[in-house]
Motif scaffolding. Sequence first.
Motif, mmCIF file in Angstrom:
data_model
loop_
_atom_site.group_PDB
_atom_site.id
_atom_site.type_symbol
_atom_site.label_atom_id
_atom_site.label_comp_id
_atom_site.label_asym_id
_atom_site.label_seq_id
_atom_site.Cartn_x
_atom_site.Cartn_y
_atom_site.Cartn_z
ATOM 1 N N PHE A 244 32.291 34.337 31.840
ATOM 2 C CA PHE A 244 33.654 34.779 31.544
ATOM 3 C C PHE A 244 34.674 34.421 32.620
ATOM 4 O O PHE A 244 35.862 34.675 32.436
ATOM 5 N N GLY A 245 34.230 33.855 33.742
ATOM 6 C CA GLY A 245 35.146 33.552 34.827
ATOM 7 C C GLY A 245 35.165 34.653 35.874
ATOM 8 O O GLY A 245 34.795 35.803 35.600
ATOM 9 N N TRP A 246 35.595 34.312 37.083
ATOM 10 C CA TRP A 246 35.513 35.269 38.183
ATOM 11 C C TRP A 246 36.360 36.531 37.996
ATOM 12 O O TRP A 246 35.976 37.603 38.495
ATOM 13 N N PRO A 247 37.514 36.523 37.288
ATOM 14 C CA PRO A 247 38.251 37.790 37.132
ATOM 15 C C PRO A 247 37.467 38.862 36.377
ATOM 16 O O PRO A 247 37.700 40.062 36.585
ATOM 17 N N SER A 248 36.535 38.461 35.519
ATOM 18 C CA SER A 248 35.794 39.445 34.733
ATOM 19 C C SER A 248 34.982 40.389 35.604
ATOM 20 O O SER A 248 34.728 41.541 35.223
ATOM 21 N N VAL A 249 34.552 39.913 36.770
ATOM 22 C CA VAL A 249 33.769 40.759 37.675
ATOM 23 C C VAL A 249 34.585 41.974 38.096
ATOM 24 O O VAL A 249 34.110 43.119 38.071
ATOM 25 N N PHE A 250 35.833 41.750 38.460
ATOM 26 C CA PHE A 250 36.674 42.839 38.956
ATOM 27 C C PHE A 250 37.097 43.774 37.827
ATOM 28 O O PHE A 250 37.146 44.997 38.011
ATOM 29 N N TYR A 251 37.390 43.225 36.665
ATOM 30 C CA TYR A 251 37.787 44.066 35.538
ATOM 31 C C TYR A 251 36.649 44.966 35.071
ATOM 32 O O TYR A 251 36.830 46.165 34.828
ATOM 33 N N SER A 252 35.463 44.397 34.915
ATOM 34 C CA SER A 252 34.335 45.165 34.376
ATOM 35 C C SER A 252 33.831 46.202 35.376
ATOM 36 O O SER A 252 33.593 47.366 35.018
ATOM 37 N N PHE A 253 33.675 45.815 36.639
ATOM 38 C CA PHE A 253 33.176 46.760 37.633
ATOM 39 C C PHE A 253 34.174 47.881 37.886
ATOM 40 O O PHE A 253 33.801 49.054 38.000
#
Length: 463
Positions: A258-267
Amino acid sequence: MNAARGLLISLNSAPKTHLPGKPALHSKPRPSPFPLCPSRSSHFRRIDGGSAFIWRARWGRVRADVKSDTVESAPDSARLDKALAADDGAAADLPWWEEFPKRWVIVLLCFSAFLLCNMDRVNMSIAILPMASEYNWSPTTVGLIQSSFFWGYLLTQIAGGIWADTVGGKFVLGFGVVWWSAATILTPVAAKLGLPFLLVVRAFMGIGEGVAMPAMNTILSKWVPVSERSRSLALVYSGMYLGSVTGLAFSPMLIHKFGWPSVFYSFGSLGTIWLALWLNKAHSSPAEDPQLLPAEKKLIVSNCISKQPAKSIPWKLILSKPPVWALIVSHFCHNWGTFILLTWMPTYYHQVLKFNLTESGLFSVFPWLTMAFSANLGGWIADTLVSRGVSVTVVRKMMQTVGFLGPAFFLTQLSHIDSPAMAVLCMACSQGTDAFSQSGLYSNHQDIAPRYSGVLLGLSNTA
C-alpha cells in the motif's frame, strides 16, 4: 508475653482521644518522603500481634526483606490466589471474566499500550528507507529525522512523572496514547509539507510517548503487590519488545502493498481502540475502582506501599540519595545501547549485511522477540528469588549484571563476524540478555521510592 501482646492490642485499638493540651498517644508520625525500601527496612523485623505490631532491630548483615516493605507480609503468588478465592463466596456466581484479577487487567492494558508505543516508534525505522529515496534525503537528514523523536521524548519524562504522581496515572497514560497516535497519523502529511513539519510532528510524537513510562510506573506502584512487581513490569515492558516485533514484521508488507504512508495511518488508528478499553476498565488506584472485588481490594491495599498521590515532590531529598544517582547512571547506559539498536538495526541489516527491505524488517524481529521472552523469564526468576528470601537488592544487582555484561560481550563479537546469520544471532543474544534489565534497574524505582516512582523513572529515563 501474652500480657504484653494484649497490652499492645489494647493500645492499638483504644479510642484516638486525649486530654486537652496533651499530645495524642496515637498521633501519626510525619511520613517520610522515602518509605522504608528493601535495603533500609531490612534492619528491622516486624512482630505481628493481632492488629498491632512492633519493630525489633535486627543488626548485622543487611538483607532486603520484602515483608518489611508492606503493611502486611507480601505473600507469594499461591497465597495471593488463595486470598482472592476466599472472598466469603461473594464472587462465586460471577462469570470468569469478572473474577479475573483486576490488577492483571491493568497490567495487560499497560502491556497493550506499550505494544502500540513501540509499533508507532519503530515503523519510521523501516519507512525511512523508501521515504529517503522518494524525498532524496541524505544520511545526515535521515539521522536528524530519527533523532527528532527524542527531542520531545526528552521534554516530557520528568513532567510526565510529576503529573502522574500528583494527578494519577490513568489520565496521563490515556493522554499520551492519544497524543502519539495523532502524531503518527499526521506523519505522512507532515513529510509532504516539508522537512521542518516532519521534524515537529516526530518531536510531538516523542512528547506523547515520553509520559507513558512514568505514568505506567505510577499506576503499577498502586495496583501490584511487591511479590508480583518483577513479573508485572517484565510483562509490560515485553509489550515494547513485541511492539517492535509487530512493527518490524508488518511494516515491510504494508509498504510493499500500500505504500509507506499506510504504516502510519494503520498503526496510529489502533490507539482509538485501546483508548475505549482504557477509559472503560482502568482506574488510577484500587480506591477509585467501584467494581473491584473486596478481597482483591483488601489484598492490594495491604500489600502495596504507594497508596495516595504525592502532593509535592521532595527534589532535594531525592537528588541527595546515592541509590538514585546509581539508578540514573544505569538507566543512561542501558538506554544508550537499546535506543541505538532500536533506531538503526534495520539500516545496519540493509546497508552492512546487504539485506533487502523485507529481509531487514524480518531479521530485525528476532532480537526483539528474544527480548520479550527473556524479560518475562528474568521477571519470573527475580520474583522467585525474592519469595525464597534472597535480598531484593542482591536480586536487582544480579539481573542488571546480566543486562549489562551480556550485551557487552555479544556486541563486541560483531566486529569479528562476517556471516550475516551469525550477526543476527549475536544481535538476538545481545538484546535477549539486555532484557534482564527489566528485573534490575526498571524494577528498582518502585523499590527505593514507591510513592515517587513515576517522577524517578522520568528523571532516570531523561538521562
